[in-house]
Design a protein around this motif. Structure first.
Motif, short mmCIF file in Angstrom:
data_model
loop_
_atom_site.label_atom_id
_atom_site.label_comp_id
_atom_site.label_asym_id
_atom_site.label_seq_id
_atom_site.Cartn_x
_atom_site.Cartn_y
_atom_site.Cartn_z
N LYS A 208 0.82 -1.21 0.00
CA LYS A 208 0.00 0.00 0.00
C LYS A 208 0.85 1.27 0.00
CE LYS A 208 -3.90 -2.22 0.09
NZ LYS A 208 -4.77 -2.23 -1.10
N HIS A 404 -6.56 0.69 6.52
CA HIS A 404 -5.98 1.38 5.37
C HIS A 404 -6.62 2.75 5.18
CE1 HIS A 404 -4.15 2.18 1.58
NE2 HIS A 404 -5.25 1.98 0.87
N GLU A 405 -7.94 2.81 5.33
CA GLU A 405 -8.65 4.08 5.20
C GLU A 405 -8.18 5.08 6.26
OE1 GLU A 405 -12.99 4.84 6.55
OE2 GLU A 405 -13.12 4.24 4.45
N GLU A 408 -4.58 6.25 5.56
CA GLU A 408 -4.56 7.16 4.41
C GLU A 408 -4.92 8.58 4.83
OE1 GLU A 408 -5.32 5.42 0.05
OE2 GLU A 408 -7.08 5.41 1.34
N GLU A 412 -1.54 10.85 4.88
CA GLU A 412 -1.63 11.24 3.47
C GLU A 412 -0.57 12.27 3.10
OE1 GLU A 412 -4.89 13.00 0.25
OE2 GLU A 412 -5.41 12.79 2.36
#
Length: 430
Positions: A208, A404-405, A408, A412
């Protein structure tokens, strides 16, 4: 042998086979259904290979039975087919009993599935049936790089480094602008365990775009209540100081821990080092803040856990009981270290966890809410301790997506990873 005798033998054989099959399915089903089921012998877990050190062998078997309930559905469906054959062989009573047991088993086996789909819908996650059969998380398709980040008390502390596929070196275009990093802290009740217990998760995070550092820390005995958190902070400092070497953005570093490792990750994220640590190769431990922290089924209130009889190795880690060193238990509890400046926190906990009860994550989530710290608690009612060992399980699939969300959002960009100004945060030393 006459035709009649052959028919009788076939009848009794079919009856015995189908009833035995249905009984085995029922034993599997009661492990899923009952809070205190009849457990298989620990030797069965040993046949399955490495059992994560953060759980007990028998509870590990319970977790596998719960997470693989669809296999039980297939098992019971085959039992119905056997019951039909037994009925044709004139074993009518036995076939009807077996069919009833198999039907009940199917109903029980689908309960975790129904709950998982309900939870996935609530979290906005799409579940994958092919992904369900991906298997356990004890193998990855490539080895990591191993480095040493400290030498404490004569012990070399190492980290397995997982770089994103096809890059991750300082010369890589993406790495040159700085990738986010995740530092992983293993479980094991503070007295066992090792880095690399869940390599498939590390490889997945690397896929990822994260540079993953799966780290050692000093274990008890002797009591490591000072040493283990210091080692985690040392690892954070070391990663930040070596950010250019691994193409990491030092402002986008997160911690992730499981069980006791989740406790250490939270404790380290909520406190700051106050000076040099002997043996730590990181020179500056004043800046060990992380942009986010994630904890899977973590202990968060050590005194409460001890009073309820959980985690028997806790005294060895802390160096005494909650009655002999009560202040230490409080200071080592993440619920006691929460303040508005803490990093965004991701928590995931199984409702069937009998190693670390889910109330531990609920308590911390409540404290974080009161302090105004961004956080997310993912509750998995059917999941047990170390549910993430079964890589394709519904619980792991929900965790993949939600973790993962969350990462992120907070990893980010350097500016978006953290906004302490809105919470009136100042520097802090813990």
């Amino acid at each position: 042998m006459t035709t009649h005798k052959r028919a009788v033998r076939r009848k009794w054989f079919c009856a015995a086979a189908v009833l035995s099959w249905a009984t085995l399915g029922l034993l599997w089903a009661q492990v899923i259904l009952l809070p205190n089921p009849l457990l298989p012998p620990p030797s069965l877990a040993e046949l399955l290979g490495d059992v994560p050190s953060s759980t007990h062998p028998q509870r590990f078997i319970v977790m596998l039975f719960e997470e693989t309930s669809l296999l039980l559905t297939a098992f019971a469906l085959f039992g119905l087919f056997m019951a039909a054959l037994a009925h044709r062989a004139d074993a009518r009573k036995s076939s009807l009993v077996a069919a009833g047991l198999c039907a009940a088993t199917i109903a029980v086996s689908l309960m975790p599935v129904a709950q998982a789909w309900k939870d996935a819908s609530a979290e906005g996650v799409s579940l994958s049936l092919p992904g369900y059969f991906a298997g356990p998380a004890f193998a990855a398709d490539r080895p990591p790089e191993t480095v040493t980040y400290a030498r404490a008390d004569g012990e070399w502390l190492k980290a397995d480094v997982w770089r994103p596929p096809g890059g991750g070196s300082a010369g890589d275009a993406d790495a040159a602008k700085g990738r986010p990093a995740v530092i992983v802290v293993h479980g094991g009740g503070w007295r066992s365990g090792k880095r690399g217990d869940f390599p498939l998760w590390n490889a997945w995070l690397a896929s990822k775009g994260y540079v993953v550092f799966d780290t050692d820390y000093r274990l008890s005995p002797p009591p490591s209540w000072r040493d283990a958190p210091a080692d985690v902070r040392c690892a954070v400092g070391w990663v930040k100081e070596n950010a250019a070497r691994y193409g990491v953005d030092p402002e986008r570093v997160a911690l992730l821990g499981r069980s006791a490792g989740g406790h250490l990750a939270l404790l380290s994220a909520y406190t700051q080092g106050s000076g040099p640590t002997p043996g730590c190769d990181a020179r500056n431990l004043q800046n060990t803040r992380v942009a986010a922290v994630a904890a899977f089924y973590p202990p968060t209130d050590l005194a409460r856990l001890s009073s309820l009889g959980y985690l028997g190795g806790m005294d060895g880690f802390v160096g005494g009981t909650q009655y002999t060193v009560p202040v230490r238990y409080r200071l080592l509890s993440p619920v006691s270290r929460v303040d508005p400046c803490d990093p965004p926190t991701f928590l995931v906990h199984g409702g069937a966890d009998q190693i670390v009860p889910p109330k531990q994550s609920e308590l911390l989530a409540e404290r974080l809410r009161e302090a105004g710290v961004p956080h997310r608690l993912v509750e998995l009612p059917w999941a047990n301790h170390t549910f993430d060992f079964f890589w394709g399980g519904w619980s792991s699939q929900i965790t993949h997506s939600t973790l993962h969300e969350y990462l992120e959002v907070y990893l980010e960009s350097p500016s978006g990873a953290r906004d302490d100004s809105s919470r009136s945060c100042a520097g802090r030393v813990g």
